[in-house]
Design a protein around this motif. Structure first.
Motif, PDB file in Angstrom:
ATOM      1  N   ALA A 282      54.624  46.072  95.065  1.00 57.81           N
ATOM      2  CA  ALA A 282      54.913  44.899  95.892  1.00 57.81           C
ATOM      3  C   ALA A 282      55.683  43.892  95.055  1.00 57.81           C
ATOM      4  O   ALA A 282      55.217  43.468  94.001  1.00 57.81           O
ATOM      5  CB  ALA A 282      53.609  44.289  96.400  1.00 57.81           C
ATOM      6  N   ALA A 283      56.861  43.534  95.533  1.00 54.46           N
ATOM      7  CA  ALA A 283      57.696  42.573  94.808  1.00 54.46           C
ATOM      8  C   ALA A 283      57.907  41.341  95.666  1.00 54.46           C
ATOM      9  O   ALA A 283      58.143  41.434  96.867  1.00 54.46           O
ATOM     10  CB  ALA A 283      59.037  43.207  94.456  1.00 54.46           C
ATOM     11  N   ARG A 284      57.792  40.194  95.029  1.00 53.41           N
ATOM     12  CA  ARG A 284      58.126  38.943  95.721  1.00 53.41           C
ATOM     13  C   ARG A 284      58.878  38.066  94.737  1.00 53.41           C
ATOM     14  O   ARG A 284      58.608  38.081  93.528  1.00 53.41           O
ATOM     15  CB  ARG A 284      56.900  38.254  96.283  1.00 53.41           C
ATOM     16  CG  ARG A 284      55.887  37.788  95.299  1.00 53.41           C
ATOM     17  CD  ARG A 284      54.659  37.214  96.014  1.00 53.41           C
ATOM     18  NE  ARG A 284      53.583  37.052  95.069  1.00 53.41           N
ATOM     19  CZ  ARG A 284      53.218  35.894  94.531  1.00 53.41           C
ATOM     20  NH1 ARG A 284      53.817  34.785  94.881  1.00 53.41           N
ATOM     21  NH2 ARG A 284      52.231  35.837  93.665  1.00 53.41           N
ATOM     22  N   THR A 285      59.817  37.342  95.265  1.00 53.94           N
ATOM     23  CA  THR A 285      60.674  36.508  94.429  1.00 53.94           C
ATOM     24  C   THR A 285      60.494  35.054  94.827  1.00 53.94           C
ATOM     25  O   THR A 285      60.423  34.719  96.015  1.00 53.94           O
ATOM     26  CB  THR A 285      62.151  36.924  94.611  1.00 53.94           C
ATOM     27  OG1 THR A 285      62.270  38.311  94.306  1.00 53.94           O
ATOM     28  CG2 THR A 285      63.049  36.133  93.695  1.00 53.94           C
ATOM     29  N   HIS A 286      60.410  34.202  93.829  1.00 53.23           N
ATOM     30  CA  HIS A 286      60.360  32.761  94.035  1.00 53.23           C
ATOM     31  C   HIS A 286      61.321  32.136  93.039  1.00 53.23           C
ATOM     32  O   HIS A 286      61.150  32.282  91.826  1.00 53.23           O
ATOM     33  CB  HIS A 286      58.940  32.234  93.826  1.00 53.23           C
ATOM     34  CG  HIS A 286      58.833  30.754  94.000  1.00 53.23           C
ATOM     35  ND1 HIS A 286      58.994  30.136  95.226  1.00 53.23           N
ATOM     36  CD2 HIS A 286      58.606  29.769  93.105  1.00 53.23           C
ATOM     37  CE1 HIS A 286      58.854  28.831  95.065  1.00 53.23           C
ATOM     38  NE2 HIS A 286      58.619  28.584  93.790  1.00 53.23           N
ATOM     39  N   ARG A 287      62.330  31.496  93.587  1.00 52.54           N
ATOM     40  CA  ARG A 287      63.391  30.908  92.785  1.00 52.54           C
ATOM     41  C   ARG A 287      64.019  31.973  91.902  1.00 52.54           C
ATOM     42  O   ARG A 287      64.584  32.916  92.391  1.00 52.54           O
ATOM     43  CB  ARG A 287      62.881  29.713  92.003  1.00 52.54           C
ATOM     44  CG  ARG A 287      62.433  28.591  92.904  1.00 52.54           C
ATOM     45  CD  ARG A 287      62.071  27.367  92.148  1.00 52.54           C
ATOM     46  NE  ARG A 287      61.588  26.361  93.077  1.00 52.54           N
ATOM     47  CZ  ARG A 287      60.997  25.274  92.703  1.00 52.54           C
ATOM     48  NH1 ARG A 287      60.802  25.035  91.423  1.00 52.54           N
ATOM     49  NH2 ARG A 287      60.592  24.410  93.596  1.00 52.54           N
ATOM     50  N   ARG A 288      63.864  31.866  90.604  1.00 49.41           N
ATOM     51  CA  ARG A 288      64.511  32.812  89.686  1.00 49.41           C
ATOM     52  C   ARG A 288      63.525  33.781  89.053  1.00 49.41           C
ATOM     53  O   ARG A 288      63.835  34.440  88.073  1.00 49.41           O
ATOM     54  CB  ARG A 288      65.247  32.020  88.620  1.00 49.41           C
ATOM     55  CG  ARG A 288      66.323  31.120  89.252  1.00 49.41           C
ATOM     56  CD  ARG A 288      67.139  30.459  88.251  1.00 49.41           C
ATOM     57  NE  ARG A 288      67.985  31.491  87.652  1.00 49.41           N
ATOM     58  CZ  ARG A 288      69.022  31.234  86.911  1.00 49.41           C
ATOM     59  NH1 ARG A 288      69.365  30.009  86.671  1.00 49.41           N
ATOM     60  NH2 ARG A 288      69.731  32.194  86.398  1.00 49.41           N
ATOM     61  N   THR A 289      62.338  33.874  89.641  1.00 47.09           N
ATOM     62  CA  THR A 289      61.290  34.739  89.099  1.00 47.09           C
ATOM     63  C   THR A 289      60.869  35.773  90.129  1.00 47.09           C
ATOM     64  O   THR A 289      60.662  35.445  91.293  1.00 47.09           O
ATOM     65  CB  THR A 289      60.060  33.913  88.678  1.00 47.09           C
ATOM     66  OG1 THR A 289      60.470  32.948  87.697  1.00 47.09           O
ATOM     67  CG2 THR A 289      58.970  34.787  88.095  1.00 47.09           C
TER      68      THR A 289
ATOM     69  N   THR B  18      70.405  39.051  87.547  1.00 40.57           N
ATOM     70  CA  THR B  18      71.740  38.573  87.205  1.00 40.57           C
ATOM     71  C   THR B  18      71.656  37.169  86.632  1.00 40.57           C
ATOM     72  O   THR B  18      70.639  36.482  86.780  1.00 40.57           O
ATOM     73  CB  THR B  18      72.657  38.527  88.448  1.00 40.57           C
ATOM     74  OG1 THR B  18      72.115  37.582  89.380  1.00 40.57           O
ATOM     75  CG2 THR B  18      72.784  39.901  89.100  1.00 40.57           C
ATOM     76  N   ALA B  19      72.749  36.735  86.037  1.00 40.64           N
ATOM     77  CA  ALA B  19      72.793  35.383  85.475  1.00 40.64           C
ATOM     78  C   ALA B  19      72.620  34.324  86.553  1.00 40.64           C
ATOM     79  O   ALA B  19      72.075  33.252  86.310  1.00 40.64           O
ATOM     80  CB  ALA B  19      74.104  35.174  84.726  1.00 40.64           C
ATOM     81  N   ASP B  20      73.095  34.615  87.763  1.00 40.52           N
ATOM     82  CA  ASP B  20      73.007  33.654  88.860  1.00 40.52           C
ATOM     83  C   ASP B  20      71.770  33.828  89.726  1.00 40.52           C
ATOM     84  O   ASP B  20      71.497  33.000  90.583  1.00 40.52           O
ATOM     85  CB  ASP B  20      74.243  33.767  89.763  1.00 40.52           C
ATOM     86  CG  ASP B  20      75.521  33.444  89.024  1.00 40.52           C
ATOM     87  OD1 ASP B  20      75.450  32.762  87.987  1.00 40.52           O
ATOM     88  OD2 ASP B  20      76.584  33.884  89.488  1.00 40.52           O
ATOM     89  N   GLY B  21      71.053  34.906  89.523  1.00 44.32           N
ATOM     90  CA  GLY B  21      69.909  35.208  90.385  1.00 44.32           C
ATOM     91  C   GLY B  21      68.600  35.227  89.615  1.00 44.32           C
ATOM     92  O   GLY B  21      68.301  34.333  88.833  1.00 44.32           O
TER      93      GLY B  21
END
Length: 132
Positions: A21-28, A55-58
């Motif tokens: 299970a993956a979840r993303t918050h901001r850059r983490t 990525t550098a932007d993500g």
């Protein structure tokens, strides 16, 4: 004696052995692993992590949560090492949340724990709020 088809039907599918299970918050990105990380399931982890597109932007910070693992073998260890090397080479941050005693012992005995940033809880990575 069972036929080859019956033996194959008895082998658990990777999806049944491991959930990712993956979840993303901001850059983490927090990726929680549950079940068995082994030769049959390691490609599922790699697929999810590759899909995060660090990525550098993500996404720049990856947290792998091992608390839900019940088993890990050498291919699982190799995947941890691979992800750690990728993070270093690409200037990302990788942290690993410690798992059960058995998983932690495996990391210790193989020396992999010395290569990783290990934490007890994902919240350990967040600075406490500033008080006035």
């Amino acid at each position: 004696m069972r036929s080859a088809a019956e033996r194959l039907a008895a082998v658990p599918v990777a999806e049944e052995q491991l959930s990712v299970a993956a979840r993303t918050h901001r850059r983490t990105a927090l990726v929680a692993l549950r079940g068995e990380l082994d030769l049959l399931t390691v490609s599922k982890v790699a697929e999810v992590l590759d899909g995060l597109e660090l990525t550098a932007d993500g996404v720049r910070h990856l947290v792998l949560d091992l608390r839900g693992l019940t088993f890990m073998d050498i291919p699982g260890l190799r995947e941890l090492i691979k992800q750690n090397e990728f993070a270093r080479e690409n200037h990302h941050h990788l942290a690993v949340v410690r798992g059960t005693d058995a998983i932690n012992r495996l990391l210790e005995l193989t020396g992999v724990e010395d290569q990783l940033v290990l934490v007890d809880d994902p919240d350990d990575l967040v600075a406490p709020p500033l008080t006035e």
